[in-house]
Scaffold this motif. Structure first.
Motif, PDB file in Angstrom:
ATOM      1  N   ILE A 171       0.348   4.290   1.439  1.00 57.10           N
ATOM      2  CA  ILE A 171      -0.709   4.758   2.340  1.00 57.10           C
ATOM      3  C   ILE A 171      -0.114   5.146   3.696  1.00 57.10           C
ATOM      4  N   ARG A 172       0.919   4.423   4.127  1.00 56.14           N
ATOM      5  CA  ARG A 172       1.577   4.771   5.392  1.00 56.14           C
ATOM      6  C   ARG A 172       2.215   6.162   5.300  1.00 56.14           C
ATOM      7  N   PHE A 173       2.866   6.420   4.182  1.00 59.30           N
ATOM      8  CA  PHE A 173       3.502   7.724   3.956  1.00 59.30           C
ATOM      9  C   PHE A 173       2.457   8.838   3.974  1.00 59.30           C
TER      10      PHE A 173
ATOM     11  N   ARG B  31      -8.841   1.639  -5.973  1.00 59.87           N
ATOM     12  CA  ARG B  31      -9.064   1.252  -4.580  1.00 59.87           C
ATOM     13  C   ARG B  31      -8.009   1.889  -3.670  1.00 59.87           C
ATOM     14  N   LEU B  32      -6.774   1.962  -4.162  1.00 62.37           N
ATOM     15  CA  LEU B  32      -5.700   2.560  -3.368  1.00 62.37           C
ATOM     16  C   LEU B  32      -5.955   4.051  -3.155  1.00 62.37           C
TER      17      LEU B  32
ATOM     18  N   GLN C 187       2.506  -5.539  -2.505  1.00 59.61           N
ATOM     19  CA  GLN C 187       3.017  -5.531  -3.867  1.00 59.61           C
ATOM     20  C   GLN C 187       3.321  -4.097  -4.287  1.00 59.61           C
ATOM     21  N   LYS C 188       4.232  -3.940  -5.264  1.00 59.71           N
ATOM     22  CA  LYS C 188       4.540  -2.613  -5.782  1.00 59.71           C
ATOM     23  C   LYS C 188       3.356  -2.062  -6.571  1.00 59.71           C
ATOM     24  N   ILE C 189       3.137  -0.772  -6.444  1.00 65.09           N
ATOM     25  CA  ILE C 189       1.991  -0.139  -7.101  1.00 65.09           C
ATOM     26  C   ILE C 189       2.097  -0.264  -8.619  1.00 65.09           C
TER      27      ILE C 189
ATOM     28  N   ILE D 152      -7.909   0.095   6.779  1.00 69.40           N
ATOM     29  CA  ILE D 152      -8.427   0.769   5.580  1.00 69.40           C
ATOM     30  C   ILE D 152      -8.159  -0.063   4.338  1.00 69.40           C
ATOM     31  N   MET D 153      -7.052  -0.811   4.322  1.00 66.07           N
ATOM     32  CA  MET D 153      -6.785  -1.705   3.199  1.00 66.07           C
ATOM     33  C   MET D 153      -7.830  -2.825   3.138  1.00 66.07           C
ATOM     34  N   LYS D 154      -8.257  -3.280   4.289  1.00 67.16           N
ATOM     35  CA  LYS D 154      -9.316  -4.285   4.333  1.00 67.16           C
ATOM     36  C   LYS D 154     -10.622  -3.691   3.832  1.00 67.16           C
ATOM     37  N   THR D 155     -10.892  -2.452   4.214  1.00 70.72           N
ATOM     38  CA  THR D 155     -12.121  -1.774   3.801  1.00 70.72           C
ATOM     39  C   THR D 155     -12.210  -1.655   2.280  1.00 70.72           C
ATOM     40  N   VAL D 156     -11.093  -1.347   1.617  1.00 73.66           N
ATOM     41  CA  VAL D 156     -11.106  -1.172   0.157  1.00 73.66           C
ATOM     42  C   VAL D 156     -10.765  -2.458  -0.590  1.00 73.66           C
TER      43      VAL D 156
END
Length: 310
Positions: free
Chosen positions: A97-99, A142-143, A130-132, A118-122
């Protein structure tokens, strides 16, 4: 009248001999609009045209009064959650998400704070490092929502965002999408499941074979569904416990265990009520459900009815 954010005029798109979108003229305003139709109806093609990923073969499409094709000044105002996945599996959720936020020109001094928010929102703060590649289907959904929203877009395009989500994830995402519509965003959500759209909005657009079949209030379409059964698949390890409670639900008239596949098939006349009851039961009893999705194709019967009326 509200100002149209998206305007299409006789919009058409084809791929070789396949006509994906055929002569569609429609306006979209702020709020939530659900695009409904079976697979292959043209929903994804329409969303990709609105996002500027595809160029029309015929017709015009304007977003905020400007042509969207090859217009990067508009792209930062659009968030697109595609049905397909394009992740770097060895990256963490936070890193991915940072990228993408950097590509969307989120200011550097606000970057990490914005991503955490935004991570909290989703609902991914616990898993964001963790790795995707370790994420479940629901977590990856969610990601995708996080990357769609991280740059605060005004126009939000969601292509089948509930696919593979567990009941809690589905409920959380429905609340999130509703809040976006209520805050003045223009939100288009595609689905092939009538009940998903009904939980989000009364404003629907029905599509089939690339054409606009009907538009309007969902209650007008819902009346055509009376008497039809709905099949819902639930994938879970505690099948027997779940089956026992499902049998007790009002309007559930059939429950079938498929233990080899770890899934339960439920038939009901009132799917909305079933989704509400099963979500409450799962939360109260801490049962982990991996996936829950509709198996019924009754929406096609509604389309057939509407086409015959034309």
């Amino acid at each position: 009248m509200a100002e149209a954010i998206i305007q299409t005029d006789r919009l058409s798109k084809w791929f070789g001999q396949i006509i994906a979108l055929n002569d569609v003229t429609i306006n979209f305003e702020s709020g939530i609009t659900a695009l409904l139709g079976p697979n292959g109806a043209g929903k994804s093609t329409l969303l990709r045209l609105i996002a500027g990923q595809l160029k029309p073969n015929l017709g015009d499409i304007l977003v905020w009064g400007e042509s969207i094709w090859n217009n990067p000044t508009l792209y930062h105002r659009i968030g697109f959650c595609a049905d397909s996945e394009g992740f770097y599996w060895d990256m963490t959720g936070f890193g991915m998400i940072r990228f993408l936020a950097q590509l969307s020109l989120v200011p550097k001094d606000k970057l990490d704070q914005k991503i955490w928010s935004i991570m909290k929102t989703v609902g991914l703060t616990e898993q964001m490092n963790q790795k995707i590649g370790t994420y479940s289907k629901g977590m990856r959904q969610r990601l995708k929502l996080a990357q769609t929203l991280v740059h605060d877009p005004d126009l939000i395009l969601l292509d089948e965002p509930f696919n593979g989500m567990d009941p809690v994830g589905r409920s959380d995402t429905i609340k999130l999408v509703r809040s976006l519509g209520e805050s003045g965003h223009c939100v288009l959500v595609s689905s092939h499941i009538l009940q998903e759209a009904e939980s989000l909005t009364d404003n629907i657009l029905l599509m089939q074979h690339g054409k606009l079949v009907a538009k309007g209030k969902i209650s007008d379409i819902r009346n055509q569904m009376d008497g039809h059964s709905h099949k819902i698949c639930v994938i879970c390890r505690e099948l027997r416990k779940l089956a026992e409670v499902c049998v007790s639900f009002e309007d559930v008239f059939a429950v079938r265990l498929e233990e080899n596949a770890n899934r339960l098939i439920v038939e009901t006349h009132r799917p909305n009520q079933f989704y509400e009851l099963i979500t409450k039961f799962v939360l109260e009893n801490r049962i982990q459900i991996e996936q829950m999705y509709s198996l019924d194709n009754n929406l096609e019967a509604v389309f057939d009815y509407l086409i015959k009326q034309k």
